[in-house]
Scaffold this motif. Structure first.
Motif, PDB file in Angstrom:
ATOM      1  N   VAL A   1      -4.457   6.719  -9.379  1.00 37.80           N
ATOM      2  CA  VAL A   1      -3.003   6.790  -9.146  1.00 37.80           C
ATOM      3  C   VAL A   1      -2.231   5.849 -10.074  1.00 37.80           C
ATOM      4  O   VAL A   1      -1.012   5.815 -10.041  1.00 37.80           O
ATOM      5  CB  VAL A   1      -2.623   6.473  -7.671  1.00 37.80           C
ATOM      6  CG1 VAL A   1      -3.243   7.460  -6.711  1.00 37.80           C
ATOM      7  CG2 VAL A   1      -2.987   5.041  -7.295  1.00 37.80           C
ATOM      8  N   ALA A   2      -2.981   5.070 -10.887  1.00 36.11           N
ATOM      9  CA  ALA A   2      -2.311   4.053 -11.717  1.00 36.11           C
ATOM     10  C   ALA A   2      -1.697   4.667 -12.976  1.00 36.11           C
ATOM     11  O   ALA A   2      -2.286   5.548 -13.598  1.00 36.11           O
ATOM     12  CB  ALA A   2      -3.311   2.968 -12.109  1.00 36.11           C
ATOM     13  N   ASN A   3      -0.501   4.192 -13.341  1.00 32.95           N
ATOM     14  CA  ASN A   3       0.093   4.570 -14.624  1.00 32.95           C
ATOM     15  C   ASN A   3      -0.549   3.749 -15.735  1.00 32.95           C
ATOM     16  O   ASN A   3      -0.672   4.194 -16.861  1.00 32.95           O
ATOM     17  CB  ASN A   3       1.601   4.302 -14.619  1.00 32.95           C
ATOM     18  CG  ASN A   3       2.296   5.112 -13.547  1.00 32.95           C
ATOM     19  OD1 ASN A   3       2.461   4.658 -12.424  1.00 32.95           O
ATOM     20  ND2 ASN A   3       2.676   6.321 -13.866  1.00 32.95           N
ATOM     21  N   LEU A   4      -0.924   2.521 -15.385  1.00 34.26           N
ATOM     22  CA  LEU A   4      -1.591   1.646 -16.352  1.00 34.26           C
ATOM     23  C   LEU A   4      -2.756   0.974 -15.635  1.00 34.26           C
ATOM     24  O   LEU A   4      -2.563   0.350 -14.583  1.00 34.26           O
ATOM     25  CB  LEU A   4      -0.599   0.585 -16.860  1.00 34.26           C
ATOM     26  CG  LEU A   4      -1.179  -0.447 -17.821  1.00 34.26           C
ATOM     27  CD1 LEU A   4      -1.567   0.193 -19.143  1.00 34.26           C
ATOM     28  CD2 LEU A   4      -0.155  -1.551 -18.080  1.00 34.26           C
TER      29      LEU A   4
ATOM     30  N   LEU B   1       7.983  -1.117  -9.307  1.00 37.44           N
ATOM     31  CA  LEU B   1       6.709  -1.542  -9.910  1.00 37.44           C
ATOM     32  C   LEU B   1       5.774  -2.053  -8.818  1.00 37.44           C
ATOM     33  O   LEU B   1       6.155  -2.913  -8.020  1.00 37.44           O
ATOM     34  CB  LEU B   1       6.975  -2.660 -10.936  1.00 37.44           C
ATOM     35  CG  LEU B   1       5.736  -3.323 -11.538  1.00 37.44           C
ATOM     36  CD1 LEU B   1       4.908  -2.333 -12.348  1.00 37.44           C
ATOM     37  CD2 LEU B   1       6.136  -4.511 -12.420  1.00 37.44           C
ATOM     38  N   TYR B   2       4.543  -1.525  -8.801  1.00 34.43           N
ATOM     39  CA  TYR B   2       3.526  -1.984  -7.843  1.00 34.43           C
ATOM     40  C   TYR B   2       2.312  -2.430  -8.645  1.00 34.43           C
ATOM     41  O   TYR B   2       1.747  -1.649  -9.420  1.00 34.43           O
ATOM     42  CB  TYR B   2       3.136  -0.839  -6.897  1.00 34.43           C
ATOM     43  CG  TYR B   2       2.239  -1.292  -5.755  1.00 34.43           C
ATOM     44  CD1 TYR B   2       2.777  -1.778  -4.570  1.00 34.43           C
ATOM     45  CD2 TYR B   2       0.856  -1.240  -5.873  1.00 34.43           C
ATOM     46  CE1 TYR B   2       1.968  -2.203  -3.524  1.00 34.43           C
ATOM     47  CE2 TYR B   2       0.031  -1.665  -4.823  1.00 34.43           C
ATOM     48  CZ  TYR B   2       0.595  -2.141  -3.657  1.00 34.43           C
ATOM     49  OH  TYR B   2      -0.195  -2.562  -2.614  1.00 34.43           O
ATOM     50  N   ILE B   3       1.947  -3.697  -8.512  1.00 31.92           N
ATOM     51  CA  ILE B   3       0.759  -4.203  -9.202  1.00 31.92           C
ATOM     52  C   ILE B   3      -0.324  -4.438  -8.154  1.00 31.92           C
ATOM     53  O   ILE B   3      -0.118  -5.184  -7.191  1.00 31.92           O
ATOM     54  CB  ILE B   3       1.063  -5.514  -9.971  1.00 31.92           C
ATOM     55  CG1 ILE B   3       2.212  -5.276 -10.978  1.00 31.92           C
ATOM     56  CG2 ILE B   3      -0.180  -6.018 -10.686  1.00 31.92           C
ATOM     57  CD1 ILE B   3       2.587  -6.490 -11.829  1.00 31.92           C
ATOM     58  N   ALA B   4      -1.454  -3.757  -8.329  1.00 28.88           N
ATOM     59  CA  ALA B   4      -2.569  -3.885  -7.369  1.00 28.88           C
ATOM     60  C   ALA B   4      -3.684  -4.657  -8.046  1.00 28.88           C
ATOM     61  O   ALA B   4      -4.255  -4.185  -9.033  1.00 28.88           O
ATOM     62  CB  ALA B   4      -3.057  -2.504  -6.955  1.00 28.88           C
ATOM     63  N   ALA B   5      -3.991  -5.834  -7.541  1.00 33.04           N
ATOM     64  CA  ALA B   5      -5.035  -6.667  -8.144  1.00 33.04           C
ATOM     65  C   ALA B   5      -6.203  -6.810  -7.166  1.00 33.04           C
ATOM     66  O   ALA B   5      -6.011  -7.256  -6.041  1.00 33.04           O
ATOM     67  CB  ALA B   5      -4.467  -8.041  -8.494  1.00 33.04           C
ATOM     68  N   GLY B   6      -7.384  -6.385  -7.602  1.00 29.54           N
ATOM     69  CA  GLY B   6      -8.567  -6.509  -6.745  1.00 29.54           C
ATOM     70  C   GLY B   6      -8.501  -5.626  -5.518  1.00 29.54           C
ATOM     71  O   GLY B   6      -8.980  -5.986  -4.450  1.00 29.54           O
ATOM     72  N   ILE B   7      -7.873  -4.460  -5.687  1.00 27.04           N
ATOM     73  CA  ILE B   7      -7.765  -3.477  -4.593  1.00 27.04           C
ATOM     74  C   ILE B   7      -8.483  -2.207  -5.065  1.00 27.04           C
ATOM     75  O   ILE B   7      -8.208  -1.700  -6.156  1.00 27.04           O
ATOM     76  CB  ILE B   7      -6.279  -3.176  -4.273  1.00 27.04           C
ATOM     77  CG1 ILE B   7      -5.610  -4.430  -3.712  1.00 27.04           C
ATOM     78  CG2 ILE B   7      -6.149  -1.989  -3.319  1.00 27.04           C
ATOM     79  CD1 ILE B   7      -4.131  -4.271  -3.392  1.00 27.04           C
ATOM     80  N   SER B   8      -9.398  -1.698  -4.220  1.00 28.39           N
ATOM     81  CA  SER B   8     -10.216  -0.557  -4.673  1.00 28.39           C
ATOM     82  C   SER B   8      -9.442   0.756  -4.695  1.00 28.39           C
ATOM     83  O   SER B   8      -9.705   1.615  -5.536  1.00 28.39           O
ATOM     84  CB  SER B   8     -11.447  -0.409  -3.774  1.00 28.39           C
ATOM     85  OG  SER B   8     -11.053  -0.219  -2.429  1.00 28.39           O
ATOM     86  N   GLY B   9      -8.490   0.935  -3.767  1.00 29.68           N
ATOM     87  CA  GLY B   9      -7.722   2.184  -3.752  1.00 29.68           C
ATOM     88  C   GLY B   9      -8.193   3.158  -2.691  1.00 29.68           C
ATOM     89  O   GLY B   9      -8.212   4.372  -2.923  1.00 29.68           O
ATOM     90  N   ALA B  10      -8.568   2.648  -1.515  1.00 21.86           N
ATOM     91  CA  ALA B  10      -8.926   3.536  -0.396  1.00 21.86           C
ATOM     92  C   ALA B  10      -7.685   4.334   0.014  1.00 21.86           C
ATOM     93  O   ALA B  10      -6.561   3.843  -0.148  1.00 21.86           O
ATOM     94  CB  ALA B  10      -9.420   2.700   0.785  1.00 21.86           C
ATOM     95  N   ILE B  11      -7.906   5.518   0.555  1.00 18.96           N
ATOM     96  CA  ILE B  11      -6.785   6.409   0.880  1.00 18.96           C
ATOM     97  C   ILE B  11      -5.763   5.722   1.783  1.00 18.96           C
ATOM     98  O   ILE B  11      -4.560   5.901   1.612  1.00 18.96           O
ATOM     99  CB  ILE B  11      -7.287   7.740   1.511  1.00 18.96           C
ATOM    100  CG1 ILE B  11      -6.138   8.685   1.845  1.00 18.96           C
ATOM    101  CG2 ILE B  11      -8.140   7.530   2.748  1.00 18.96           C
ATOM    102  CD1 ILE B  11      -5.414   9.215   0.662  1.00 18.96           C
TER     103      ILE B  11
ATOM    104  N   SER C   1       5.117   4.718  -5.451  1.00 21.00           N
ATOM    105  CA  SER C   1       5.787   3.704  -6.285  1.00 21.00           C
ATOM    106  C   SER C   1       6.105   4.330  -7.638  1.00 21.00           C
ATOM    107  O   SER C   1       5.379   5.203  -8.123  1.00 21.00           O
ATOM    108  CB  SER C   1       4.862   2.498  -6.500  1.00 21.00           C
ATOM    109  OG  SER C   1       4.439   1.986  -5.264  1.00 21.00           O
ATOM    110  N   ASN C   2       7.173   3.836  -8.252  1.00 19.05           N
ATOM    111  CA  ASN C   2       7.606   4.436  -9.514  1.00 19.05           C
ATOM    112  C   ASN C   2       6.595   4.214 -10.633  1.00 19.05           C
ATOM    113  O   ASN C   2       6.306   5.113 -11.414  1.00 19.05           O
ATOM    114  CB  ASN C   2       8.958   3.820  -9.880  1.00 19.05           C
ATOM    115  CG  ASN C   2       9.737   4.704 -10.784  1.00 19.05           C
ATOM    116  OD1 ASN C   2       9.633   5.926 -10.689  1.00 19.05           O
ATOM    117  ND2 ASN C   2      10.481   4.106 -11.677  1.00 19.05           N
ATOM    118  N   TYR C   3       6.057   2.983 -10.718  1.00 12.81           N
ATOM    119  CA  TYR C   3       5.089   2.659 -11.771  1.00 12.81           C
ATOM    120  C   TYR C   3       4.014   1.765 -11.161  1.00 12.81           C
ATOM    121  O   TYR C   3       4.323   0.777 -10.492  1.00 12.81           O
ATOM    122  CB  TYR C   3       5.807   1.947 -12.928  1.00 12.81           C
ATOM    123  CG  TYR C   3       5.002   1.955 -14.212  1.00 12.81           C
ATOM    124  CD1 TYR C   3       5.105   3.015 -15.109  1.00 12.81           C
ATOM    125  CD2 TYR C   3       4.124   0.917 -14.520  1.00 12.81           C
ATOM    126  CE1 TYR C   3       4.353   3.039 -16.280  1.00 12.81           C
ATOM    127  CE2 TYR C   3       3.372   0.939 -15.688  1.00 12.81           C
ATOM    128  CZ  TYR C   3       3.496   1.994 -16.566  1.00 12.81           C
ATOM    129  OH  TYR C   3       2.745   2.025 -17.722  1.00 12.81           O
TER     130      TYR C   3
END
Ligand code: FAD
Length: 323
Positions: free
Chosen positions: A298-301, A262-272, A281-283
């Motif tokens: 790339v997010a599952n949720l 599980l990877y939780i990204a908070a306040g991250i824009s998602g640059a390459i 990551s799996n989820y």
């Protein structure tokens, strides 16, 4: 016709994963361009590693085995690659976009009077030429770069291509390198006194980005969720560049490549450069107040909200569920 030369890297006594990714790129380009794959493995006492690389996508491996290459030295590495380019008659030279790749590749290109394309995530051969793709403007645009003629040196982003799988026929041969022009001197290797969790082994990672806004918010908001979930805290590069957290927290192309459950990204824009470090990551759960943030691709949720509303509530819910 020239060949494709892969410059392999050795780290902690093994060929780097990124070098197997280069082998994968080179093998696929060999099929489309009709060129042969050759590689350089350099170091001291590295015969067995070279043999292994030749069987796993490296093709005809040139082995520069010399005490002068025992520790990384840009001049010595450059001399070895120059000798390999000549021996292989290479017209495409691939290095990983790693610290030593950044160091050697531009010098090599300048010395060979070759073209240089840095930080590619994809290379194709069509229309009789090599075509490179690289992200620009923080991943908002893809630049397409074509090599019209001559020799090209390119660096490829680690994590952008799966590593070479399977086995191939390969061979090794000794490469003789002259080190007369080497002016740089190896002094010592200093290991960072990282005391943090090894993110590459964590099952759950909660990462915060620039959107977290202030260093103390990592301790107040992000770390408590990581603790509640029994996971580790990570960060994007601006957080590390600003000195909010040490480098061993950084996820991405110039930080750690992670693959938690599980990877939780908070306040991250998602640059390459961040995505290449975590997209396997799996989820993936992304929390961002911008609905158009690339992290959602790339997010599952995806949660479009203020992280300061969502993360503390989630922490409370997890702690509550644990009783
Ligand atoms: C050679 C090179 C190597 C790099 N290596 C890496 C690397 O290893 N790792 C890495 O991460 N980057 C790396 N980068 C940098 C990368 O290009 C981006 O600049 C970086 O990932 C952006 O970090 P960020 O998402 O935290 O910040 P930003 O892009 O500024 O995004 C912040 C996000 O937070 C959101 N936000 C703001 N406030 C809130 C809030 N209250 N609630 C919810 N969301 C909010 C915003 O909508 C925004 O999407 C590299 C760049 C280069 C050129």
């Amino acid at each position: 016709m020239g060949s494709i030369l892969v410059v392999a890297e050795i780290q902690n006594g093994a060929i780097r994963e990124a070098s197997y990714e280069l082998a994968s790129v080179a093998q696929s380009l060999a099929g489309t361009s009709g060129r042969e794959v050759k590689s350089l493995v350099m170091g001291s006492g590295i015969g067995a590693l070279a043999e292994e690389f030749s069987k796993k996508g490296g093709g005809s491996v040139l082995v520069a085995d010399d005490a002068a290459l025992e520790n990384y030295n840009v001049d010595a590495a450059n001399a070895a690659v120059r000798a390999a380019v000549e021996a292989a008659s290479a017209d495409l030279i691939l290095l990983s976009n790693t610290p030593s790749g950044w160091d050697v590749a531009p010098r090599l290109a300048a010395g060979l009077d070759a073209g240089f394309v840095g930080d590619c995530f994809r290379i194709d051969f069509d229309g009789g030429q090599f075509n490179f793709r690289r992200r620009v403007f923080n991943g908002k645009l893809d630049a397409h770069v074509s090599a019209i003629e001559g020799t090209i040196v390119a660096t490829v982003q680690p994590g952008a291509t799966p590593p070479f799988e399977g086995t191939t026929d390969g061979s090794t041969s000794d490469l003789s390198v002259g080190f007369e022009g080497v002016r740089a001197k190896f002094v010592e290797t200093k290991k960072s006194d990282s005391t943090g969790v090894d993110l590459s082994k964590a099952d759950i990672i909660v990462s915060g980005g620039r959107g977290v806004g202030a260093p103390e918010k990592f301790a107040e908001v992000i770390q408590p969720l990581a603790d509640a979930l029994g996971g580790a805290m990570g960060a994007s590069r601006p957080v590390v560049d600003a000195g909010w957290l040490p480098h061993h927290y950084q996820v991405g192309s110039s930080g750690q490549v992670v693959q938690p459950k599980l990877y939780i990204a908070a306040g991250i824009s998602g640059a390459i450069q961040h995505l290449v470090g975590m997209k396997s990551s799996n989820y993936i759960i992304a929390i961002n107040k911008d609905p158009d943030a690339p992290i959602f691709e790339v997010a599952n949720l995806g949660v479009v909200a203020d992280l300061f509303d969502v993360v503390p509530a989630l922490t409370e819910a997890v702690n509550g569920a644990k009783g």
